[in-house]
Structure formats: C-alpha cells, structure tokens
Design a protein around this motif. Structure first.
Motif, PDB file in Angstrom:
ATOM      1  N   LEU A 193     -11.065  15.167  28.999  1.00 54.41           N
ATOM      2  CA  LEU A 193     -10.702  15.391  27.759  1.00 54.41           C
ATOM      3  C   LEU A 193     -12.043  14.384  26.965  1.00 54.41           C
ATOM      4  O   LEU A 193     -12.372  13.224  26.944  1.00 54.41           O
ATOM      5  CB  LEU A 193      -9.418  14.494  27.222  1.00 54.41           C
ATOM      6  N   TYR A 214      -5.641   8.839  21.649  1.00 54.74           N
ATOM      7  CA  TYR A 214      -6.356  10.017  21.778  1.00 54.74           C
ATOM      8  C   TYR A 214      -5.429  10.510  23.001  1.00 54.74           C
ATOM      9  O   TYR A 214      -4.714  11.545  22.626  1.00 54.74           O
ATOM     10  CB  TYR A 214      -7.626  10.550  21.612  1.00 54.74           C
ATOM     11  N   GLN A 218      -2.141  14.090  23.065  1.00 59.96           N
ATOM     12  CA  GLN A 218      -1.950  14.546  23.775  1.00 59.96           C
ATOM     13  C   GLN A 218      -0.621  14.826  25.092  1.00 59.96           C
ATOM     14  O   GLN A 218      -0.348  15.864  25.039  1.00 59.96           O
ATOM     15  CB  GLN A 218      -3.611  14.469  24.773  1.00 59.96           C
ATOM     16  N   LYS A 221       1.869  15.333  23.577  1.00 59.60           N
ATOM     17  CA  LYS A 221       2.464  17.114  23.569  1.00 59.60           C
ATOM     18  C   LYS A 221       2.439  17.805  24.740  1.00 59.60           C
ATOM     19  O   LYS A 221       1.925  19.303  24.786  1.00 59.60           O
ATOM     20  CB  LYS A 221       1.266  17.981  22.719  1.00 59.60           C
ATOM     21  N   TRP A 223      -0.221  17.431  27.050  1.00 57.71           N
ATOM     22  CA  TRP A 223      -0.801  18.212  28.471  1.00 57.71           C
ATOM     23  C   TRP A 223      -0.739  17.217  29.768  1.00 57.71           C
ATOM     24  O   TRP A 223      -0.147  15.933  29.659  1.00 57.71           O
ATOM     25  CB  TRP A 223      -2.224  17.038  27.501  1.00 57.71           C
TER      26      TRP A 223
END
Length: 541
Positions: A193, A214, A218, A221, A223
C-alpha cells in the motif's frame, strides 16, 4: 639561632551515607640541631629525633601519607551521592536479574515446532506487516525480512499459502513496485500500500503512526480481509524472524486468548558493520527483555516495543493508530501510546508474551545510536504527558495510576541517571581506591562499611553480567565462530563503561530538553545500511 619548621599530619575517614569526616592533627616544631629530643606541640608526647623525622604523627595508625583535601571532598560529599545513585539503578538491575534467574523458562519458547505439528491445529490467519517511509537502504533490509518468511513457506507452500501473508505500507511508490516484483509468484501474497502524499488522519497524526493508521482504515474498508481470527505481526524495516521462530509463533497464536503479545529481540544482523561502541550499547538491551516478559504477563505495559509486536486485527482496527499530536508535535513513541490506549480501554487481560525471537541490527554509528536513544525517552515522556490527560486514565484506581506513572518515571529516571553515575564514578572511584589502599596498608578504618561495599560489588557484578548476557544473545545468531563470539563478548564488556555513558547521556539529554520546555520533534528513521548511515552523517540529518 636554630632553624625551626612545622610538620602537619591529618587523617580523614568517609562513611557512606553520612559523609562523616574525622580529623586528627599534630604540629611538631623540630629543631635542626644536635638536641636529643624535640618538643612537640598539639597535646602529643615528645618523641625522639628519629621518630620525628620519620613520622609526622606519633600514633602508628597515622603512618600513611595524608590524603589531599580534594580527595577528602570527593569522598565525603560526592561519595554518598554516588552511593545513592548506584543503589537506585541497582534495584532496577535486580529486577532484571530476578526475571532472568527465576523466570527464564517462560522467556523464550524452546520446544521445536514442525510444519506437521501446525497442520494438526486450527491456525489463525497471520499477516506480517512492515510500515516504512521508504528511506534510503530500507528496501534492502525489508527484502531480507520477507525472504525469511518465504523460506518458511517452501516447506509446505499449499499449507502456508492458506493463512500467511505479507503487507507493506510505504510512502514510496518505487519501493512498493520493487517489492511486488521481487516476490511475484511466491507461495504467499506480498501486498503493498502506498500512502498518498495528501493523506491526513482525522486527528492529524503524523510520522509512523500515520502509516499505521492508513492501513487500518483500508482494512476497515475490507482490504485484504480474512474470514476468521487474524493476527498482525509488526516488523520494523530491518526485522527478521527465521522459520524456526515463525513456526513457534504460529503455534502460540493458534492457542492464545491474548490480543496483544510481544517477544524478545536480539541484535546480530549487520553486527560487525556497526561501530564497536554501538555493539556495546546493544549488549545492554536483551536483559531488558526479561523484564518485558514480566510487564506483558502482568498486563501493565510500562513500555511496549513496536517490533515483534503481535496484535489481534479486530482489536487494532477498533483502537486504530490515530493518536494525533501533543501540543502540535507528533508522537515518536506510537507503540507506547497504543499500549496505554489498549490498557485504559481493555485492562490487563489483553496482554501476553509469545516468547519467539526476532532478530534486528544495531545502529551503525554512535551518532545514530545516540539519536535513537534520545527518541525512545523523549517519546515516552510525550506518551506519559498525553496519558495523564486521558479521561479513561483519570478514571482508573489511584494505585493503578500511581504504578503506571511512577513505574515509567522510574525506568526513564534510571536510564538517565546512568550518565550522572558514570561521571561521578570517574571522579570518585580513583579517590576511593587510594583511600582503600591506605586502609589496607595501615589497618585503618575502611572508606565504606562492609555491607555497603558488598552492595556496590553486587551492583557491579549485575551490570557487567547483564552486558555479558546481552552480548552473548546478540552474537549467538551472528554467524561467527566460537572464538570470534568470545572476542566480541569480551569487547562488549570492556567497552561497557563508555557505551553505557553514551546511551544514558542521550536519555539524560532528552529528560533535560523536555524539562526545560524544548519539545520540538525532529524525527529521522535510524539508517538501515552502512551507506545510508554515512549519507545521513554527511547531510547532517
């Protein structure tokens, strides 16, 4: 007229803890003539000429040479201060040794674990996470760490490929591309990432915690989400866990009910490329991990290191790393802040110790090592300041708050106090030796009572013993032969006074800067290669 002269003698005795000075003087007016006896003033009987010329004082216990006034000052004033300082440090050293001597079986997992053993278990998903800024030299050492994970998968690609993966979050798109290309087609996925340049957390978090948060966002969400219990194994850029230890870690995670775990760290990588003083400084660290085990098992995280840190993914996603800033300055000990947030929210039960060894490397130069130690202490001081403002912390029982605050202050204080004790020792110790030799030659009173001398000797043995243990751990996996390892251990012990003074001076400087209100943060990651370290020195970073 006969010539006259005056001879003065004086004796001092220092007792530890009170600084008592005992004085005894005699003045003799000795006539340089053929007289058979000399009158002596000051309340002493007359002595014959030979005795007067040979010994200023009549008392035979005074036959040693008088100690200079400066030495008397060092022993009477600085001696007790030094004794107290050594004792404060000695108590902490004793705590290390208690864990080492009586709890060593719980420190490191010794039972071998095979891939066959793991196949019989319900293993969780395991993600190796490396968070980096992508600075010079970091790609090389990150690649080394990932290769050791890939080496494990070669034992059974299908099995390990089901639950094991690597995730790298970086600020460098070039680094992300290089790592994907290097491990394309491996048995486990190596995902990357890239943190957008304009990315901001809701609380304005910066530095490493920004990258950590960060990837949390992700994952929230979905990821790279896995369908079951998942652990995140946090690596520093240079971290390595060899297959033998990785198997043990997976075995531990399959059975544990803990959500935040740590293990020991040794420092054999790039060992001989580092300065001898840096190698000496790293010899102080492994013994501290014995106390880390105690801290993690009791569930009161007085400190938390950010590598070899394993966190249940669901807990990490819930807490996150959006720790914000302190008075406009970013936190540089995000691991400590995270640990305090977890403790105040979930208590002691979430913490544990996995006992699987991670390998890392020492800084290459004294300059880099000094800056690293400075960041450690300054970051903890930031975290303590923030913690005491947290409403959840303020709601804790008084005894818990006291142990957290003063336990951490004690650890910071003893680290910084080492510099003061080191300087005082250089001043007082020579005078102490002179006084002790005088005592041996004249059967006088010793400069320190026997119990005090025994305690100082014990602290010295514990200190040198801890350096020996640390150096032994560090060189065990360095690839050196037996004699080379013995030489390196001896060198670490020999350099211990200087190495200890340097790193404790960094701690003292951090405490001083914090105390006078100089709290600006300047953070540059410790260079990971010799070349990068030289470039950092030349550029003045």
């Amino acid at each position: 007229m006969a010539e006259t002269g005056e001879v003065q003698g004086e004796v001092h005795c220092w007792r530890a803890g009170c600084g008592e000075v005992l004085g005894l003087s005699a003045s003799a007016n000795c006539f340089k003539s053929r007289a058979d006896a000399f009158p002596v003033t000051g309340g002493h009987p007359a002595v014959d000429a030979a005795e007067c010329l040979a010994v200023p004082n009549a008392d035979k216990s005074m036959e040693r040479s008088p100690m200079p006034n400066s030495m008397n000052f060092f022993l009477s004033i600085l001696g007790p201060i030094l004794f107290v300082g050594v004792s404060i440090i000695g108590v902490r050293m004793a705590l290390y040794w208690w864990s080492f001597l009586f709890r060593w079986k719980r420190y490191r997992r010794r039972t071998p674990v095979s891939s066959r053993d793991l196949r019989a278990l319900d293993v969780p998903f395991v993600k190796i996470q490396i968070t980096t800024r992508g600075s010079a030299g970091s790609t090389e050492v990150i690649t080394r760490g990932i290769r050791n994970v890939v080496d494990l998968t070669r034992e059974d690609p299908e099995f390990y490929g089901r639950f094991l993966s690597v995730e790298v979050v970086t600020e460098s798109a070039g680094q992300a591309r290089a790592l994907r290309n290097a491990f394309q087609g491996s048995a486990i996925p190596v995902s990357t990432l890239v943190i957008p340049e304009d990315y901001e957390t809701p609380n304005g978090t910066r530095l490493k915690a920004r990258g950590l948060h960060y990837i949390v966002e992700q994952r929230r969400k979905s990821w790279n989400r896995k369908p079951g219990r998942t652990f995140i194994v946090h690596y520093d850029e240079e971290s390595v866990m060899v297959p033998v230890e990785l198997r043990k870690l997976i075995h531990c995670l399959a059975a544990t009910d803990k959500k935040i775990l740590e293990g020991p760290i040794y420092y054999p990588l790039e060992y001989l490329n580092a300065s001898p003083l840096c190698r000496g400084m790293e010899a102080n660290r492994p013994i501290g991990c014995y106390e880390c085990r105690h801290v993690m098992e009791t569930g009161v995280p007085l400190h938390l290191h950010g590598s070899n840190l394993v966190i249940d993914e669901s807990l990490e996603n819930e807490i996150g790393w959006d720790i914000g800033c302190l008075e406009g300055q970013p936190f540089i000990a995000e691991d400590y802040v995270f640990g305090m947030k977890a403790f105040t929210s979930y208590g002691t039960e979430v913490f544990g110790w996995h006992g699987c060894v991670m390998l890392e490397q020492p800084p290459f130069s004294v300059r880099s090592a000094f800056k690293q130690r400075y960041r450690w202490i300054f970051g903890v001081l930031q975290g303590m300041n923030s913690m005491t403002r947290n409403p959840l912390f303020l709601s804790l029982p008084w005894a818990t708050k006291f142990s957290l605050v003063w336990g951490t202050r004690y650890r910071v204080g003893t680290f910084a106090l080492g510099a003061v004790v080191g300087v005082l020792s250089a001043v007082v110790f020579p005078a102490f030796i002179v006084r002790a030799l005088e005592t041996l030659l004249s059967d006088g009173e010793p400069p320190l009572p026997a119990p005090g001398s025994a305690w100082l000797a014990l602290v010295g043995v514990m200190w040198m013993g801890s350096v020996f243990i640390g150096a032994w751990h560090n060189v065990a996996d360095s690839g050196m032969n037996r004699w080379a390892r013995a030489g390196e251990i001896s060198l670490a012990v020999l350099l211990a006074p200087v190495a200890g003074l340097i790193e404790s001076s960094a701690a003292l400087w951090a405490v001083f800067q914090w105390s006078v209100g100089k709290r600006d943060v300047h953070w540059v990651p410790t260079p990971k290669t010799k070349k990068a370290d030289l470039q950092s020195i030349r550029s003045g970073e």
